[in-house]
Design a protein around this motif. Structure first.
Motif, mmCIF file in Angstrom:
data_model
loop_
_atom_site.group_PDB
_atom_site.id
_atom_site.type_symbol
_atom_site.label_atom_id
_atom_site.label_comp_id
_atom_site.label_asym_id
_atom_site.label_seq_id
_atom_site.Cartn_x
_atom_site.Cartn_y
_atom_site.Cartn_z
ATOM 1 N N CYS A 1 0.833 -1.208 0.000
ATOM 2 C CA CYS A 1 0.000 0.000 0.000
ATOM 3 C C CYS A 1 0.866 1.257 0.000
ATOM 4 O O CYS A 1 0.594 2.224 -0.701
ATOM 5 C CB CYS A 1 -0.890 0.019 1.238
ATOM 6 S SG CYS A 1 -2.146 -1.263 1.227
ATOM 7 N N CYS B 1 -0.953 -4.825 -1.621
ATOM 8 C CA CYS B 1 -2.076 -3.885 -1.740
ATOM 9 C C CYS B 1 -3.062 -4.357 -2.813
ATOM 10 O O CYS B 1 -2.758 -4.247 -4.008
ATOM 11 C CB CYS B 1 -1.542 -2.506 -2.124
ATOM 12 S SG CYS B 1 -2.859 -1.327 -2.468
ATOM 13 N N CYS C 1 -5.346 2.957 3.157
ATOM 14 C CA CYS C 1 -4.793 3.114 1.805
ATOM 15 C C CYS C 1 -5.869 3.603 0.826
ATOM 16 O O CYS C 1 -6.913 2.960 0.677
ATOM 17 C CB CYS C 1 -4.233 1.769 1.360
ATOM 18 S SG CYS C 1 -3.845 1.687 -0.382
ATOM 19 N N CYS D 1 -6.805 0.932 -1.787
ATOM 20 C CA CYS D 1 -7.639 -0.162 -1.251
ATOM 21 C C CYS D 1 -9.080 0.326 -1.073
ATOM 22 O O CYS D 1 -10.036 -0.378 -1.411
ATOM 23 C CB CYS D 1 -7.085 -0.665 0.079
ATOM 24 S SG CYS D 1 -5.612 -1.677 -0.114
HETATM 25 ZN ZN ZN Z 1 -3.624 -0.680 -0.458
#
Ligand code: ZN
Ligand code: ACM
Length: 748
Positions: free
Chosen positions: A288, A303, A344, A347
């Motif tokens: 991430c 990630c 993140c 994400c």
């Molecule tokens: Zn991520």
């Protein structure tokens, strides 16, 4: 084998029962054994013949293994031999075989290649070590499960190609047919990936870590070189001497082919999206954030929000897949720290874009993307059981490891998914013996415990994580004899007769001794770390392996081959510390155990005054550390009342418990306290430490004694765990009668 004749004589002198006929000590026990009149002797000049070209590797394997067991050279030839291998013309079940020995010949007829290997395994077990004679028999046999697996972790400590081959030979001898190869983890990336050379150039090497330090400390404390890191596993990397190693793709193919010749399918695991430190710290766009490393428990994961990360993972598998002909690949999916995903932006954008509810569903989305990729490349996917948490794909197979997540197998099978059974509290053989001993593994009824649909349970598997296992000798020490119990329940429905099984195991330990395969002499029966007495007591040591030699000291030093040998019960009338150590008949040492004999008076007690309240007070602290004595320094969370020493319903995650009150014993007596915990625990009564089961560990039961006068005595149990633990205290009197918790405990 050095000194083999001498060793064999010692074995024969010590275990007369085990040398007459080996058809009484098979592991696993074949389904049907008919002993015929007479015996057959194979001598120099004997041959192993193969009925079809595809069986040539099986014949070569048989000749090599026969040479090791009998000491006789067998030539390999096409067609019939003294021992003939063939594949059945008639229909047999997968892995099935028929073995017959009579009239000076043997024949192994298998359903398939694996069946032939299973038949060879049975034949090998029929020879006395060093002899070419076997009883005439007719055996027909077939496995209960098609998946009879053993896992090996080569990341935490590295094992060479030759060591893997030895490991594979031993697995085949006990009818294991899958090797789950845990090739990557945070502590070392072990497989060459040509597109990403830094994975091995940097990721396969490390300076000593805390796991190595534990091995060194144990090697020193127990005078045991099996716990030292081998000198050939160091290299000069970036100007520093570093520990590690990796397999080239050619070496991977060599191991896979070798396993195939022994009927073993190799299942690679490239664990993702967690446990991937070499990838996230050496390549950009995989994690991430640029900064990677360790969170509270686990390393920074891949990630799933970044296309570049998915591409990286797929590129890795694209190189791995062609090296492994077997249909299954293990994707991992365990122990993912999801805190980065919460922070993140990529994400979070993925969660939104795909309409996912949370980070658990993000993990499932990642796993299912990888599964689609694997399926498109002709592979079926296995994942650790955490993969269930955010929704399960319809086709993946689940490896159930979290023994505390008891519903996971039933949930998976209800969904139509297949399950491999390998719960850590029973089948993780790198854990200390104790609760996961031979008896408990043999007796473990996983279908009853989990309620999983039996038709979707494809098999069982042992695990050998290598954090505390730096050598092959230590690996075998952890694996055997407990792997015999896994081999047995993988092969046949247990008949519940542990004593008969244990007798067969004892015969097989002589076999391991002959082959130079290390094993642990199982725990003494009824072992206690503290023995309390008021007048006299006896040190009595009995155990499953009658060939074991226990040597002891009373000055706290580590016993050596020169220390006194235990031969009969020893009477004790004063405080005495015995340090005990088992040695194989060949002299190889095991671990060190101590028992402290304490002369005690019954001591004073309080008498009940009617204001007692039933049960104990359990205070829960938000404790993330690893020592019982520090629990109360953590923030207090909640108070419970419990009927017994137990984890209160409602306490989960970081658990530090201080359970206190009084124990109300019914008579003056010497009481036994068996404290089982995962992780650490301590038991103090009347300000005296009765059981010290402290520090981070798997389920271990330690037992101590204390002389108590009738009435109330203050009791305190401290306990901690962070990820699904166990806590139990069993109290019994000097007649061995367990005292019910109901009415035993009180508080004010
Ligand atoms: Zn991520
Ligand atoms: C595991 O033991 N983390 C699968």
């Amino acid at each position: 084998m050095k000194n083999f004749a001498k060793k064999l004589m010692m074995i024969m002198a010590l275990v007369p029962l085990a040398v007459s006929a080996r058809v009484d000590c098979f592991v696993p026990q074949p389904q049907s054994v008919k002993v015929l009149k007479g015996a057959t002797t194979f001598a120099a000049g004997s041959t192993v013949g193969y009925g079809a070209p595809a069986l040539k590797p099986a014949a070569e394997y048989a000749a090599k293994a026969l040479q090791q067991v009998c000491g006789i050279e067998f030539a390999v030839k096409s067609g019939k031999g003294s021992i003939t291998l063939s594949v059945a013309g008639k229909k047999m079940a997968k892995g099935e075989y028929a073995l017959s020995v009579s009239s000076g010949k043997a024949s192994v007829v298998g359903a398939d290649y694996g069946g032939v290997i299973n038949g060879i395994a049975t034949l090998l077990q029929m020879f006395e070590p060093g002899s070419g004679e076997v009883e005439n028999v007719r055996i027909s046999d077939r496995p209960l499960y098609d998946w009879r697996g053993m896992h090996i972790d080569v990341s935490r400590h590295f094992f060479t190609v030759d060591e893997l081959k030895t490991f594979i030979d031993v697995l085949a001898a006990y009818k294991f047919n899958k090797m789950h190869w845990h090739l990557t983890d945070d502590q070392g990336w072990r497989i060459e990936i040509k597109r990403y050379p830094l994975l091995t150039q940097k990721g396969a090497w490390r300076t000593h870590n805390n796991q190595d330090q534990i091995c060194f400390a144990r090697a020193k404390a127990w005078h045991n070189d099996d716990l030292l890191l081998p000198a050939d596993r160091y290299s000069e990397v970036e100007g520093e001497k570093q520990y590690g190693g990796f397999y080239t793709q050619e070496q991977v193919k060599e191991v896979v082919a070798y396993a195939a010749s022994r009927g073993i399918d190799v299942v690679p695991e490239i664990d993702m999206p967690g446990h991937m430190l070499a990838a996230v710290s050496n390549y950009k766009g995989v994690a991430c954030f640029d900064e990677t490393g360790w969170g509270a428990l686990f390393s920074s994961p891949v990630c799933p929000g970044k296309d570049s990360a998915l591409e990286f993972c797929k590129n890795v598998y694209e190189e791995v897949i062609p090296l492994f002909p077997y249909e299954y690949v293990h994707i991992g999916g365990d122990e993912v720290a999801k805190e980065n995903w919460e922070k993140c932006p990529d994400c979070q954008a993925r969660i939104k874009e795909k309409g996912l509810k949370n980070e658990h569903e993000l993990q499932s989305w990642f796993i299912s993307e990888m599964e689609k990729f694997l399926n498109a490349h002709g592979k079926k996917m296995i994942g650790w059981d955490e993969c269930i948490e955010g929704g399960l794909s319809a086709t993946s197979t689940i490896a159930w490891w979290r023994s505390w997540a008891k519903k996971a197998p039933a949930e998976a099978t209800a969904h139509g998914n297949k399950v491999i059974v390998m719960p850590n509290h029973r089948f993780y053989l790198d854990n200390d013996e104790d609760d996961a001993d031979l008896r408990n593994i043999f007796s473990y009824d996983f279908l009853a415990e989990t309620g999983a649909d039996a038709s979707l349970v494809i098999g069982v598997q042992g695990a050998l994580w290598s954090e505390r296992i730096p050598t092959l000798n230590r690996l075998f020490y952890q694996a055997f004899p407990r792997a015999f119990a896994i081999a047995e329940i993988a092969w046949r429905k247990p008949d519940g007769n542990f004593d008969a099984f244990a007798a067969r195991v004892a015969g097989q330990m002589a076999h391991l001794e002959h082959l130079g395969v290390n094993y642990r002499i199982p725990n003494y029966d009824n072992f206690k770390v503290v023995r309390a007495f008021t007048d006299k007591a006896e040190l009595t040591l009995t155990g499953l392996d009658k060939t074991a030699m226990t040597r002891y000291t009373t000055d706290g030093s580590v016993p050596t081959l020169q220390s006194p040998l235990y031969t009969k019960p020893i009477t004790v009338s004063e405080n005495t510390l015995f340090t005990l150590r088992n040695f194989h008949v060949g002299g190889h040492p095991g671990d060190v155990r101590s028992v402290r004999f304490e002369k005690q008076a019954y001591g004073r007690s309080l008498q009940p005054n009617g204001t007692e309240k039933p049960g104990l007070v359990a205070d829960w602290y938000d404790y993330g550390g690893g020592v019982c004595g520090e629990i109360q320094q953590a923030p207090f969370k909640q108070r419970f009342t419990v009927d017994d020493v137990m984890i209160p319903q409602g306490a989960s995650g970081n658990i530090g418990l201080v359970i206190s009150g009084y124990i109300n014993v019914p008579a003056d007596d010497v009481y036994t306290f068996a404290l089982l915990s995962d992780d650490g625990s301590t038991l103090v009564i009347d300000s005296r430490m009765v059981v010290d089961n402290d520090k981070e560990h798997s389920a271990i039961q330690l037992t101590g004694e204390m002389a108590l006068s009738k009435g109330l005595h203050p009791i305190c149990v401290r306990y901690f765990d962070h990820n699904g633990g166990v806590l139990r205290l069993t109290v019994s009197n000097s007649r061995g009668e367990v005292i019910a918790a109901n009415g035993l405990y009180c508080h004010y």
